[in-house]
Design a protein around this motif. Structure first.
Motif, mmCIF file in Angstrom:
data_model
loop_
_atom_site.group_PDB
_atom_site.id
_atom_site.type_symbol
_atom_site.label_atom_id
_atom_site.label_comp_id
_atom_site.label_asym_id
_atom_site.label_seq_id
_atom_site.Cartn_x
_atom_site.Cartn_y
_atom_site.Cartn_z
ATOM 1 N N ALA A 98 94.627 106.394 58.560
ATOM 2 C CA ALA A 98 95.309 107.566 58.005
ATOM 3 C C ALA A 98 94.917 107.764 56.546
ATOM 4 O O ALA A 98 94.650 108.890 56.111
ATOM 5 N N LEU A 99 94.874 106.683 55.781
ATOM 6 C CA LEU A 99 94.461 106.779 54.377
ATOM 7 C C LEU A 99 93.015 107.237 54.263
ATOM 8 O O LEU A 99 92.679 108.042 53.389
ATOM 9 N N GLN A 100 92.155 106.723 55.123
ATOM 10 C CA GLN A 100 90.744 107.123 55.110
ATOM 11 C C GLN A 100 90.618 108.616 55.395
ATOM 12 O O GLN A 100 89.815 109.303 54.774
ATOM 13 N N ARG A 101 91.423 109.113 56.309
ATOM 14 C CA ARG A 101 91.348 110.520 56.706
ATOM 15 C C ARG A 101 91.708 111.459 55.552
ATOM 16 O O ARG A 101 91.161 112.550 55.455
ATOM 17 N N ILE A 102 92.610 111.046 54.684
ATOM 18 C CA ILE A 102 92.984 111.907 53.556
ATOM 19 C C ILE A 102 92.239 111.559 52.272
ATOM 20 O O ILE A 102 92.555 112.078 51.204
ATOM 21 N N GLY A 103 91.236 110.684 52.378
ATOM 22 C CA GLY A 103 90.398 110.370 51.220
ATOM 23 C C GLY A 103 90.929 109.271 50.332
ATOM 24 O O GLY A 103 90.452 109.100 49.216
ATOM 25 N N PHE A 104 91.904 108.496 50.787
ATOM 26 C CA PHE A 104 92.489 107.421 49.990
ATOM 27 C C PHE A 104 92.176 106.053 50.588
ATOM 28 O O PHE A 104 92.951 105.110 50.441
ATOM 29 N N GLY A 105 91.040 105.911 51.263
ATOM 30 C CA GLY A 105 90.712 104.686 51.982
ATOM 31 C C GLY A 105 90.632 103.441 51.125
ATOM 32 O O GLY A 105 90.986 102.360 51.563
ATOM 33 N N GLU A 106 90.172 103.570 49.902
ATOM 34 C CA GLU A 106 90.019 102.419 49.006
ATOM 35 C C GLU A 106 91.216 102.258 48.062
ATOM 36 O O GLU A 106 91.186 101.421 47.169
#
Length: 132
Positions: free
Chosen positions: A112-120
């Protein structure tokens, strides 16, 4: 503690309270900064909401930071809303797993974080970003 928040351990709730408190202090500092840049309270009342709306639009909820035009890439880096939203999202979603019905569904909080651009993203990184 609060309805619907991740209850895996109290440390996440403590980080939530810390992030919201830092967000409040930062918002007050932005308000004071805007007020010191203009000559009258009326001008500050007109400029303050405009600055906050720009920060909200580029904060990561309405506009993915990876899709921001090159001329505006600096705005998400200085946006107090972006760092707060990113920190709260990382705190809430890391370590979660979701029920899926379709193969395209998000199965983990990391996805979910990766999908909104907050993966790292992590809470300490977001707090350090706010300090810049």
């Amino acid at each position: 503690p609060m309805r619907g928040l991740n209850k895996s351990h109290m440390g996440k709730f403590g980080k939530f309270l810390g992030l919201v408190t830092v967000e409040s202090f930062t918002s007050s500092a932005i308000g004071l900064s805007v007020g010191s840049l203009v000559s009258s309270p009326e001008a500050a009342n007109a400029l303050g909401p405009a600055v906050m709306v720009i920060f909200i639009v580029f904060g990561g909820y309405y506009c993915n930071p990876e899709n921001v035009p090159l001329a505006f890439r600096w705005i998400p880096r200085v946006s107090l809303i972006k760092h707060g939203f990113e920190g709260l999202a990382a705190n809430e979603f890391r370590g979660l797993s979701f029920e899926t019905k379709l193969p395209t569904d998000v199965a983990t909080g990391e996805q979910a974080l990766q999908r909104i651009g907050f993966g790292e993203s992590t809470v300490p990184k977001c707090l350090a970003g706010r300090g810049r």
